[in-house]
Design a protein around this motif. Structure first.
Motif, PDB file in Angstrom:
ATOM      1  N   LEU A   4     -78.818  -8.014 -35.232  1.00 39.60           N
ATOM      2  CA  LEU A   4     -77.448  -7.523 -35.130  1.00 39.60           C
ATOM      3  C   LEU A   4     -76.905  -7.883 -33.748  1.00 39.60           C
ATOM      4  O   LEU A   4     -77.468  -7.486 -32.720  1.00 39.60           O
ATOM      5  N   HIS A   5     -75.838  -8.665 -33.748  1.00 37.14           N
ATOM      6  CA  HIS A   5     -75.175  -9.049 -32.510  1.00 37.14           C
ATOM      7  C   HIS A   5     -73.830  -8.327 -32.436  1.00 37.14           C
ATOM      8  O   HIS A   5     -73.018  -8.417 -33.368  1.00 37.14           O
ATOM      9  N   ALA A   6     -73.606  -7.593 -31.352  1.00 34.23           N
ATOM     10  CA  ALA A   6     -72.358  -6.852 -31.164  1.00 34.23           C
ATOM     11  C   ALA A   6     -71.294  -7.807 -30.633  1.00 34.23           C
ATOM     12  O   ALA A   6     -71.457  -8.413 -29.579  1.00 34.23           O
ATOM     13  N   TRP A   7     -70.195  -7.892 -31.371  1.00 33.61           N
ATOM     14  CA  TRP A   7     -69.120  -8.840 -31.064  1.00 33.61           C
ATOM     15  C   TRP A   7     -67.955  -8.081 -30.440  1.00 33.61           C
ATOM     16  O   TRP A   7     -67.407  -7.163 -31.044  1.00 33.61           O
ATOM     17  N   ILE A   8     -67.606  -8.483 -29.211  1.00 33.69           N
ATOM     18  CA  ILE A   8     -66.472  -7.865 -28.538  1.00 33.69           C
ATOM     19  C   ILE A   8     -65.410  -8.921 -28.249  1.00 33.69           C
ATOM     20  O   ILE A   8     -65.712 -10.093 -28.075  1.00 33.69           O
ATOM     21  N   ASN A   9     -64.150  -8.478 -28.215  1.00 28.97           N
ATOM     22  CA  ASN A   9     -63.048  -9.319 -27.766  1.00 28.97           C
ATOM     23  C   ASN A   9     -62.707  -8.848 -26.351  1.00 28.97           C
ATOM     24  O   ASN A   9     -62.131  -7.779 -26.181  1.00 28.97           O
ATOM     25  N   PRO A  10     -63.087  -9.606 -25.340  1.00 27.84           N
ATOM     26  CA  PRO A  10     -63.060  -9.052 -23.979  1.00 27.84           C
ATOM     27  C   PRO A  10     -61.681  -8.752 -23.421  1.00 27.84           C
ATOM     28  O   PRO A  10     -61.463  -7.667 -22.874  1.00 27.84           O
ATOM     29  N   TYR A  11     -60.724  -9.669 -23.545  1.00 27.33           N
ATOM     30  CA  TYR A  11     -59.444  -9.517 -22.853  1.00 27.33           C
ATOM     31  C   TYR A  11     -58.339  -8.888 -23.697  1.00 27.33           C
ATOM     32  O   TYR A  11     -57.388  -8.331 -23.160  1.00 27.33           O
ATOM     33  N   ARG A  12     -58.435  -8.999 -25.010  1.00 28.74           N
ATOM     34  CA  ARG A  12     -57.351  -8.507 -25.853  1.00 28.74           C
ATOM     35  C   ARG A  12     -57.296  -6.982 -25.807  1.00 28.74           C
ATOM     36  O   ARG A  12     -58.254  -6.303 -26.154  1.00 28.74           O
ATOM     37  N   ALA A  13     -56.127  -6.457 -25.396  1.00 30.14           N
ATOM     38  CA  ALA A  13     -55.958  -5.012 -25.260  1.00 30.14           C
ATOM     39  C   ALA A  13     -55.092  -4.419 -26.361  1.00 30.14           C
ATOM     40  O   ALA A  13     -55.200  -3.230 -26.659  1.00 30.14           O
ATOM     41  N   LYS A  14     -54.214  -5.241 -26.953  1.00 33.75           N
ATOM     42  CA  LYS A  14     -53.421  -4.761 -28.081  1.00 33.75           C
ATOM     43  C   LYS A  14     -52.865  -5.957 -28.843  1.00 33.75           C
ATOM     44  O   LYS A  14     -52.342  -6.902 -28.248  1.00 33.75           O
ATOM     45  N   THR A  15     -53.015  -5.903 -30.155  1.00 35.47           N
ATOM     46  CA  THR A  15     -52.458  -6.952 -31.001  1.00 35.47           C
ATOM     47  C   THR A  15     -50.995  -6.618 -31.316  1.00 35.47           C
ATOM     48  O   THR A  15     -50.430  -5.664 -30.786  1.00 35.47           O
TER      49      THR A  15
END
Length: 493
Positions: free
Chosen positions: A115-126
């Motif tokens: 299991l690899h935890a996937w993060i979106n580092p810079y995106r704060a709000k879509t």
């Protein structure tokens, strides 16, 4: 017709023979598309259980699970609020309470998957309209952010942002038994015609000795990638750091070493110098998103897979595959079939490629274009161990001990063994591989077709419906899938 059927089965046999014992077979499970938003704990668990079961049948051995879509969390966090994409309201706990990341770790490990935890580092709000929780970074530190075409992003120029993201990374890696930490292609925002990134003031204030703003932006991202890599390995050295960049590094018209393509460029538009990260050893694996078809006029898959095979020299190379686009387009040499076979043939012939990640999991689970069936019956028919990572650890654990068969009260026979002794994470066994060989057959553990189970248990129930004389072999795997010497036991069923 008989001749065609014969050829088909011959080709199937050749593919099975060519299967690798070690191969990363991953799938991305995303939340940002809203598939889990507000559906509730029971429904989400049921959905994920079905997906994991089908992906396991397809041969997947790793799941990349999106847990931080926009600086909010699909796990219990003191740093960031519960995700909008989980409950439908940012900051609200799931009810009945559960921790999706911990649950996924448990379920994947029980199935022998990573299991690899996937993060979106810079995106704060879509662009999705919703209110941010009071403890969200946008509310607490609006000065760290900028807006671009309706998005709100953490500013890569600020050290405070890099430190904050790395605090989140450290928190995940420290508290959860993840096998990897994964980020995708969102660094600086994808360009929109006529819209400028509002960072001129930061560039003038802290140019870091650079006169060119593009170089300065790349420098900011480089600092971040290095810091994330070091944060992960200082916290838990065995956790792998993976990056999935956009599929084109540079076009040849921009750089003589670029690919014969004509599209968006990592280096020039996203400010992601992936080859520098490779050269400096700041990634453990890289998954370029080669989502195009073979023969695409702007970005030919054949051209790009060869380019990455040539130019990524240090990092483990896996290929990001688009399931739906693969089955949408015909094989250039045979208009009666789609492109999965042709793409898999390219994987097999290129020596640097050690795996595949499917975009996206649900498309494979839904068996679009018979993709999942082809994986489970053909390309991924036999189990696979993870590729080796000798730069992290290259020493195998000791072999399992005291291998024996015990007959249970219901006459079921179970193969038991004892974990080998090991000191520290490099020496400890965390999984076991069970092989079965016919009586008198050579014990060749390089043949993946002999693997009957990859398990975290120290037991294996022997199949009563397959009577005969066999030799069972068990080996131990450490966290980096280094494999021990064999322990063997002759069995009569």
């Amino acid at each position: 017709m008989k001749r065609l059927i014969t050829i088909f089965f011959l080709l199937m046999a050749l593919v099975v023979q060519a299967q690798q014992k070690r191969e990363f077979r991953g799938a991305w499970i995303q939340c940002v598309n809203g598939q889990f938003k507000g559906i509730g704990t029971e429904t989400m668990q049921r959905t994920l259980t079905y997906q994991l079961n089908e992906l396991q049948k397809d041969g997947c051995n790793a799941i990349i699970f999106q847990v931080r879509p926009e600086c909010d969390a699909l796990y219990e966090s003191d740093l960031e609020p519960w995700s909008y994409y989980l409950t439908g309201k940012q900051g609200d706990k799931p009810y009945p309470y559960w921790d999706p990341l911990q649950w996924m770790i448990d379920e994947c490990h029980r199935r022998g998957m990573e299991l690899h935890a996937w993060i979106n580092p810079y995106r704060a709000k879509t662009k999705s309209p919703h209110q941010n929780a009071a403890n969200h970074v946008i509310v607490r530190h609006p000065e760290w952010t900028f807006t671009y075409d309706g998005l709100t992003l953490l500013n890569p120029a600020f050290k405070e942002c890099r430190d904050y993201i790395c605090d989140v990374v450290k928190d995940i890696v420290e508290r959860y038994d993840v096998d990897g930490l994964h980020i995708d292609d969102y660094f600086y925002p994808y360009p929109v015609a006529g819209v400028e990134i509002p960072d001129e003031a930061q560039f003038r204030a802290t140019p870091n000795g650079m006169k060119n703003r593009d170089d300065w932006r790349r420098y900011n991202v480089n600092l971040f990638i290095q810091q994330v890599y070091e944060t992960i390995h200082q916290t838990k050295p065995w956790v792998k750091f993976g990056v999935s960049p956009f599929g084109i590094y540079r076009n040849k018209k921009s750089d003589p070493n670029g690919s014969l393509t004509n599209g968006l460029q990592n280096y020039d538009q996203l400010y992601a110098d992936v080859l520098l990260w490779d050269a400096n050893g700041w990634m453990d694996y890289c998954v370029p998103q080669l989502y195009w078809e073979i023969g695409n006029k702007a970005a030919d898959y054949d051209e790009l897979i060869h380019w990455w095979n040539r130019h990524l020299t240090r990092t483990a190379l896996y290929i990001g595959e688009d399931v739906e686009r693969t089955v949408k387009f015909a094989d250039p040499t045979n208009k009666n079939v789609h492109q999965l076979g042709a793409k898999m043939a390219l994987h097999a012939e290129l020596p640097r490629i050690q795996g595949t990640v499917l975009w996206y999991a649900k498309a494979a689970v839904d068996n679009v274009g018979n993709y999942g069936t082809l994986l489970r019956n053909n390309y991924w028919q036999t189990p696979a161990l993870q590729p080796l990572m000798p730069h992290i650890d290259d020493k195998a654990p000791k072999a399992p001990r005291k291998l024996k068969v015990i007959k249970m009260d219901d006459d079921e026979q179970v193969l038991f063994w004892t974990a080998p002794k090991g000191r520290g994470w490099k020496d400890e066994a965390v999984k076991y591989v069970v092989y079965r060989f016919e009586h008198g057959e050579p014990l060749n553990i390089d043949d993946p077709s002999k693997i009957v189970k990859i398990t975290t248990d120290c037991l294996y129930p022997l199949p009563a419906d397959q009577p005969g004389r066999y030799t069972y072999v068990v080996t131990a795997l450490d966290r980096m899938h280094n494999e021990s010497k064999i322990a063997k036991k002759k069995v009569k069923l």
